[in-house]
Design an enzyme around this catalytic site. Structure first.
Site, PDB file in Angstrom:
ATOM      1  N   CYS A   1       0.861  -1.177   0.000  1.00  0.00           N
ATOM      2  CA  CYS A   1       0.000   0.000   0.000  1.00  0.00           C
ATOM      3  C   CYS A   1       0.904   1.235   0.000  1.00  0.00           C
ATOM      4  O   CYS A   1       1.748   1.398   0.886  1.00  0.00           O
ATOM      5  CB  CYS A   1      -0.922   0.014   1.218  1.00  0.00           C
ATOM      6  SG  CYS A   1      -1.778   1.593   1.416  1.00  0.00           S
TER       7      CYS A   1
ATOM      8  N   CYS B   1       0.645   3.375   3.193  1.00  0.00           N
ATOM      9  CA  CYS B   1       1.273   2.691   4.339  1.00  0.00           C
ATOM     10  C   CYS B   1       2.794   2.828   4.248  1.00  0.00           C
ATOM     11  O   CYS B   1       3.464   3.037   5.274  1.00  0.00           O
ATOM     12  CB  CYS B   1       0.865   1.222   4.390  1.00  0.00           C
ATOM     13  SG  CYS B   1      -0.802   0.942   5.037  1.00  0.00           S
TER      14      CYS B   1
ATOM     15  N   ASP C   1       0.332  16.602  -1.376  1.00  0.00           N
ATOM     16  CA  ASP C   1       0.058  15.786  -2.552  1.00  0.00           C
ATOM     17  C   ASP C   1       1.166  16.004  -3.587  1.00  0.00           C
ATOM     18  O   ASP C   1       1.606  17.129  -3.817  1.00  0.00           O
ATOM     19  CB  ASP C   1      -1.312  16.153  -3.142  1.00  0.00           C
ATOM     20  CG  ASP C   1      -1.830  15.088  -4.096  1.00  0.00           C
ATOM     21  OD1 ASP C   1      -2.801  14.406  -3.743  1.00  0.00           O
ATOM     22  OD2 ASP C   1      -1.247  14.931  -5.201  1.00  0.00           O
TER      23      ASP C   1
ATOM     24  N   HIS D   1      -4.322   1.116   8.329  1.00  0.00           N
ATOM     25  CA  HIS D   1      -4.889   0.970   6.992  1.00  0.00           C
ATOM     26  C   HIS D   1      -6.375   0.626   7.029  1.00  0.00           C
ATOM     27  O   HIS D   1      -6.776  -0.381   7.614  1.00  0.00           O
ATOM     28  CB  HIS D   1      -4.138  -0.129   6.218  1.00  0.00           C
ATOM     29  CG  HIS D   1      -4.647  -0.314   4.823  1.00  0.00           C
ATOM     30  ND1 HIS D   1      -4.068   0.307   3.736  1.00  0.00           N
ATOM     31  CD2 HIS D   1      -5.709  -1.002   4.334  1.00  0.00           C
ATOM     32  CE1 HIS D   1      -4.745  -0.001   2.651  1.00  0.00           C
ATOM     33  NE2 HIS D   1      -5.750  -0.808   2.992  1.00  0.00           N
TER      34      HIS D   1
ATOM     35  N   ASN E   1     -12.347  10.721  -1.937  1.00  0.00           N
ATOM     36  CA  ASN E   1     -12.853   9.875  -3.023  1.00  0.00           C
ATOM     37  C   ASN E   1     -12.984   8.443  -2.533  1.00  0.00           C
ATOM     38  O   ASN E   1     -12.102   7.936  -1.832  1.00  0.00           O
ATOM     39  CB  ASN E   1     -11.890   9.941  -4.215  1.00  0.00           C
ATOM     40  CG  ASN E   1     -11.849  11.323  -4.834  1.00  0.00           C
ATOM     41  OD1 ASN E   1     -12.885  11.971  -4.976  1.00  0.00           O
ATOM     42  ND2 ASN E   1     -10.665  11.800  -5.187  1.00  0.00           N
TER      43      ASN E   1
ATOM     44  N   HIS F   1      -6.198   3.594   0.297  1.00  0.00           N
ATOM     45  CA  HIS F   1      -5.961   3.808   1.743  1.00  0.00           C
ATOM     46  C   HIS F   1      -6.695   5.109   2.047  1.00  0.00           C
ATOM     47  O   HIS F   1      -6.408   6.138   1.431  1.00  0.00           O
ATOM     48  CB  HIS F   1      -4.452   3.926   2.011  1.00  0.00           C
ATOM     49  CG  HIS F   1      -4.071   4.163   3.450  1.00  0.00           C
ATOM     50  ND1 HIS F   1      -3.134   3.382   4.116  1.00  0.00           N
ATOM     51  CD2 HIS F   1      -4.467   5.110   4.336  1.00  0.00           C
ATOM     52  CE1 HIS F   1      -2.992   3.844   5.357  1.00  0.00           C
ATOM     53  NE2 HIS F   1      -3.782   4.899   5.509  1.00  0.00           N
TER      54      HIS F   1
ATOM     55  N   HIS G   1      -8.094   8.530   2.640  1.00  0.00           N
ATOM     56  CA  HIS G   1      -7.415   9.827   2.736  1.00  0.00           C
ATOM     57  C   HIS G   1      -8.412  10.940   2.492  1.00  0.00           C
ATOM     58  O   HIS G   1      -9.365  10.799   1.731  1.00  0.00           O
ATOM     59  CB  HIS G   1      -6.248   9.929   1.750  1.00  0.00           C
ATOM     60  CG  HIS G   1      -6.567   9.547   0.340  1.00  0.00           C
ATOM     61  ND1 HIS G   1      -6.686   8.236  -0.063  1.00  0.00           N
ATOM     62  CD2 HIS G   1      -6.802  10.300  -0.767  1.00  0.00           C
ATOM     63  CE1 HIS G   1      -6.968   8.202  -1.354  1.00  0.00           C
ATOM     64  NE2 HIS G   1      -7.054   9.443  -1.807  1.00  0.00           N
TER      65      HIS G   1
ATOM     66  N   HIS H   1      -8.458  14.778   1.115  1.00  0.00           N
ATOM     67  CA  HIS H   1      -7.744  15.861   0.449  1.00  0.00           C
ATOM     68  C   HIS H   1      -8.164  17.173   1.115  1.00  0.00           C
ATOM     69  O   HIS H   1      -9.364  17.441   1.259  1.00  0.00           O
ATOM     70  CB  HIS H   1      -8.149  15.967  -1.030  1.00  0.00           C
ATOM     71  CG  HIS H   1      -7.842  14.767  -1.861  1.00  0.00           C
ATOM     72  ND1 HIS H   1      -6.789  14.727  -2.757  1.00  0.00           N
ATOM     73  CD2 HIS H   1      -8.455  13.561  -1.975  1.00  0.00           C
ATOM     74  CE1 HIS H   1      -6.775  13.561  -3.389  1.00  0.00           C
ATOM     75  NE2 HIS H   1      -7.784  12.833  -2.926  1.00  0.00           N
TER      76      HIS H   1
END
Ligand code: 5GP
Ligand code: ZN
Length: 113
Positions: free
Chosen positions: A4, A7, A30, A46, A86, A97, A99, A101
């Protein structure tokens, strides 16, 4: 979790530009920013996406949401910011994983999708 990307970033095996870290969360810039400020906030444990956030303990879920406000303040986003997570193919999630934004530093488009 093996293989991942996020990770590996959390573990420090892949470099990242860290902006925040606590017991439960890690946040970094990003690599392909879509706004002047574009930060990813991830849980250190995770889980694949926000549909699976109940797989995290309640204090980790709370810490993730609280981290967003702390990071926005740290980054000087007093004029506002957008948070996006998303989930799955229809949302074009590319890293499985969870997240969030954080997008800021300019006015966002008035349409979200
Ligand atoms: P998603 O499309 O899953 O919502 O968002 C994944 C994000 O991860 C994208 O915005 C992409 O630019 C970012 N990303 C992909 N690989 C890396 C990387 O190796 N380092 C960093 N910092 N960001 C990455
Ligand atoms: Zn992971």
């Amino acid at each position: 979790m093996e293989n991942c990307l996020f990770c590996k970033i959390i573990a420090g095996d892949i470099p990242s530009a860290k902006v925040y870290e606590d017991e439960f969360c890690y946040a970094f810039r990003d690599i392909n920013p879509q706004a002047p400020t574009h930060i990813l906030v991830v849980p250190k444990t995770h889980v694949p996406d926000i549909a699976h956030i109940s797989g995290l303990p309640a204090d980790a879920q709370t810490a993730l949401l609280a981290a967003i406000g702390k990071i926005a303040a740290q980054e000087g986003l007093e004029n506002g910011f957008r948070v996006v997570s998303n989930c799955g193919p229809d949302a074009c999630q590319s890293v499985p994983h969870l997240h969030f934004h954080i997008l800021g530093g300019r006015a966002m488009a008035d349409k979200m999708a």
